[in-house]
Write an enzyme that holds these catalytic residues in place. Sequence first.
Site, PDB file in Angstrom:
ATOM      1  N   THR A   1       0.829  -1.208   0.000  1.00 22.67           N
ATOM      2  CA  THR A   1       0.000   0.000   0.000  1.00 22.67           C
ATOM      3  C   THR A   1       0.860   1.253   0.000  1.00 22.67           C
ATOM      4  O   THR A   1       0.602   2.194  -0.750  1.00 22.67           O
ATOM      5  CB  THR A   1      -0.942   0.001   1.216  1.00 22.67           C
ATOM      6  OG1 THR A   1      -1.757  -1.170   1.164  1.00 22.67           O
ATOM      7  CG2 THR A   1      -1.836   1.232   1.214  1.00 22.67           C
TER       8      THR A   1
ATOM      9  N   THR B   1       0.590  -2.325  14.848  1.00 22.22           N
ATOM     10  CA  THR B   1       0.771  -3.109  13.629  1.00 22.22           C
ATOM     11  C   THR B   1       0.801  -2.192  12.413  1.00 22.22           C
ATOM     12  O   THR B   1       0.605  -2.659  11.283  1.00 22.22           O
ATOM     13  CB  THR B   1      -0.370  -4.141  13.465  1.00 22.22           C
ATOM     14  OG1 THR B   1      -1.636  -3.458  13.481  1.00 22.22           O
ATOM     15  CG2 THR B   1      -0.343  -5.170  14.579  1.00 22.22           C
TER      16      THR B   1
ATOM     17  N   HIS C   1       7.167  -7.954  11.543  1.00 17.70           N
ATOM     18  CA  HIS C   1       6.395  -7.342  10.451  1.00 17.70           C
ATOM     19  C   HIS C   1       5.650  -8.411   9.645  1.00 17.70           C
ATOM     20  O   HIS C   1       5.784  -8.513   8.417  1.00 17.70           O
ATOM     21  CB  HIS C   1       7.300  -6.511   9.538  1.00 17.70           C
ATOM     22  CG  HIS C   1       6.545  -5.459   8.780  1.00 17.70           C
ATOM     23  ND1 HIS C   1       7.069  -4.232   8.485  1.00 17.70           N
ATOM     24  CD2 HIS C   1       5.298  -5.455   8.240  1.00 17.70           C
ATOM     25  CE1 HIS C   1       6.188  -3.503   7.808  1.00 17.70           C
ATOM     26  NE2 HIS C   1       5.094  -4.238   7.652  1.00 17.70           N
ATOM     27  N   ILE C   2       4.824  -9.178  10.344  1.00 17.66           N
ATOM     28  CA  ILE C   2       4.104 -10.279   9.703  1.00 17.66           C
ATOM     29  C   ILE C   2       2.587 -10.101   9.746  1.00 17.66           C
ATOM     30  O   ILE C   2       1.862 -10.973   9.247  1.00 17.66           O
ATOM     31  CB  ILE C   2       4.460 -11.627  10.360  1.00 17.66           C
ATOM     32  CG1 ILE C   2       4.158 -11.594  11.870  1.00 17.66           C
ATOM     33  CG2 ILE C   2       5.913 -11.982  10.094  1.00 17.66           C
ATOM     34  CD1 ILE C   2       4.261 -12.952  12.536  1.00 17.66           C
ATOM     35  N   ALA C   3       2.101  -8.997  10.289  1.00 18.20           N
ATOM     36  CA  ALA C   3       0.650  -8.832  10.411  1.00 18.20           C
ATOM     37  C   ALA C   3      -0.052  -8.924   9.068  1.00 18.20           C
ATOM     38  O   ALA C   3      -1.177  -9.433   8.969  1.00 18.20           O
ATOM     39  CB  ALA C   3       0.327  -7.492  11.082  1.00 18.20           C
ATOM     40  N   TRP C   4       0.591  -8.456   8.010  1.00 19.62           N
ATOM     41  CA  TRP C   4      -0.018  -8.410   6.679  1.00 19.62           C
ATOM     42  C   TRP C   4       0.056  -9.730   5.937  1.00 19.62           C
ATOM     43  O   TRP C   4      -0.588  -9.905   4.902  1.00 19.62           O
ATOM     44  CB  TRP C   4       0.720  -7.365   5.833  1.00 19.62           C
ATOM     45  CG  TRP C   4       2.141  -7.777   5.521  1.00 19.62           C
ATOM     46  CD1 TRP C   4       3.223  -7.718   6.348  1.00 19.62           C
ATOM     47  CD2 TRP C   4       2.612  -8.380   4.311  1.00 19.62           C
ATOM     48  NE1 TRP C   4       4.345  -8.216   5.732  1.00 19.62           N
ATOM     49  CE2 TRP C   4       3.995  -8.637   4.481  1.00 19.62           C
ATOM     50  CE3 TRP C   4       1.996  -8.706   3.094  1.00 19.62           C
ATOM     51  CZ2 TRP C   4       4.768  -9.215   3.479  1.00 19.62           C
ATOM     52  CZ3 TRP C   4       2.778  -9.288   2.103  1.00 19.62           C
ATOM     53  CH2 TRP C   4       4.146  -9.529   2.302  1.00 19.62           C
TER      54      TRP C   4
ATOM     55  N   GLU D   1      13.832  -1.436   9.383  1.00 20.30           N
ATOM     56  CA  GLU D   1      13.639  -2.857   9.120  1.00 20.30           C
ATOM     57  C   GLU D   1      14.492  -3.295   7.942  1.00 20.30           C
ATOM     58  O   GLU D   1      14.613  -2.547   6.972  1.00 20.30           O
ATOM     59  CB  GLU D   1      12.161  -3.154   8.851  1.00 20.30           C
ATOM     60  CG  GLU D   1      11.273  -2.852  10.049  1.00 20.30           C
ATOM     61  CD  GLU D   1       9.785  -2.946   9.737  1.00 20.30           C
ATOM     62  OE1 GLU D   1       8.988  -2.964  10.680  1.00 20.30           O
ATOM     63  OE2 GLU D   1       9.429  -2.976   8.535  1.00 20.30           O
TER      64      GLU D   1
ATOM     65  N   ARG E   1       3.136   1.308  11.562  1.00 16.40           N
ATOM     66  CA  ARG E   1       4.504   1.620  11.159  1.00 16.40           C
ATOM     67  C   ARG E   1       5.321   1.947  12.406  1.00 16.40           C
ATOM     68  O   ARG E   1       4.823   2.569  13.345  1.00 16.40           O
ATOM     69  CB  ARG E   1       4.540   2.809  10.186  1.00 16.40           C
ATOM     70  CG  ARG E   1       4.040   2.486   8.779  1.00 16.40           C
ATOM     71  CD  ARG E   1       4.985   1.543   8.053  1.00 16.40           C
ATOM     72  NE  ARG E   1       4.561   1.239   6.687  1.00 16.40           N
ATOM     73  CZ  ARG E   1       3.812   0.212   6.335  1.00 16.40           C
ATOM     74  NH1 ARG E   1       3.364  -0.603   7.278  1.00 16.40           N
ATOM     75  NH2 ARG E   1       3.501   0.004   5.067  1.00 16.40           N
TER      76      ARG E   1
ATOM     77  N   LEU F   1      -8.679  -0.363   7.955  1.00 14.80           N
ATOM     78  CA  LEU F   1      -8.151  -1.230   9.007  1.00 14.80           C
ATOM     79  C   LEU F   1      -8.736  -0.878  10.369  1.00 14.80           C
ATOM     80  O   LEU F   1      -9.171  -1.753  11.119  1.00 14.80           O
ATOM     81  CB  LEU F   1      -6.629  -1.127   9.049  1.00 14.80           C
ATOM     82  CG  LEU F   1      -5.861  -2.110   8.170  1.00 14.80           C
ATOM     83  CD1 LEU F   1      -4.380  -1.768   8.160  1.00 14.80           C
ATOM     84  CD2 LEU F   1      -6.074  -3.533   8.664  1.00 14.80           C
TER      85      LEU F   1
ATOM     86  N   ASP G   1       4.664  -5.032  15.947  1.00 18.60           N
ATOM     87  CA  ASP G   1       4.969  -5.815  14.750  1.00 18.60           C
ATOM     88  C   ASP G   1       5.876  -5.068  13.777  1.00 18.60           C
ATOM     89  O   ASP G   1       6.295  -5.648  12.768  1.00 18.60           O
ATOM     90  CB  ASP G   1       3.655  -6.184  14.034  1.00 18.60           C
ATOM     91  CG  ASP G   1       3.861  -7.097  12.844  1.00 18.60           C
ATOM     92  OD1 ASP G   1       4.460  -8.174  13.023  1.00 18.60           O
ATOM     93  OD2 ASP G   1       3.429  -6.737  11.727  1.00 18.60           O
TER      94      ASP G   1
END
Length: 315
Positions: A72, A230, A282-285, A261, A232, A156, A256
């Site tokens: 996004t 979750t 950084h796995i929420a997505w 990163e 940034r 979201l 997250d």
Amino acid sequence: MNIVILDAQTLANTPLEPLERCGDLKIYDNTEKQDIVARCLDADVVISNKVVLDADALSQLPKLKLICVAATGTNNISLDAAKALNIAVTNVAGYSTPSVVQHTFTLLGNLMGNVHQYIQDCHHGLWQKSDMFCRLDHPISEIAGKKFTIIGYGALGQAVAKVAEAFGAQVIIAEQRDSPTIRAGRVPFEQAIQQADIISIHCPLTNQTRNLFDEREFATLKPSCVLINTARGGIVNEAALVKALSHNQLAGAAVDVLSQEPAQSDNPLLMYHARNLILTPHIAWASKESIARLVQNIADNIQSFNCGEQLNRVI
């Protein structure tokens, strides 16, 4: 069409048939800056999740017609340069909403139920040593009845609000900080976080939201409050968060995303080892369904561009 994927590793081995049907597909797991131009020189379409396409690189790609961001956010693309060179840029919005909502409540459930601590206790043999049928070493709190403050009320935030209400929480929608007006159904930012038992962040990272949670904000929270991020990493000042957790200014946090990163070993959150912090990479997505939707939406954008149809164009 010649299509190049610069960082296919971010797609987690998801089948790429929708993209293969769009043209001649070249796939690179990851691409270093010095290799971008050589790999994209004959490309009509370039797909990038996080590889940076700056003005210098774009100026050397005369055949390039379309950049598809496999995400996004478009901060890795020089949008001004792309516009000047008549290169269309598209992104994909909304594909990860179910995944992010699920991960948000996975983190929250673990944090409020101290599930992570009980799992460790079981691994260390404490249940076997118990003198009753269960162990009650760590407090367990319910989401029901809690004041659940949401920062960022786009797709979201709205989806998280529905689930929070299903749990029986009282949802509070925070207005943007320093907003001169308060929209209907929203609460001033400072008031919204001061009332919160739970804070969940879902706003984008902008100049206005960078360090939105800093020492001043943490000092105003209930000591029993928990924070979920979750969105940034830069929205939360990481050093300030560690200080707040260390000084019992809030009960816990689940994060997250980090300001840099992949994670750096000197990040304050990586150096903090108390059990009131949960980190995920950084796995929420990244549910398999989410990534499959992402691939299909990128293919749809390419096909729409080829047909001259309306597409999810950034510029």
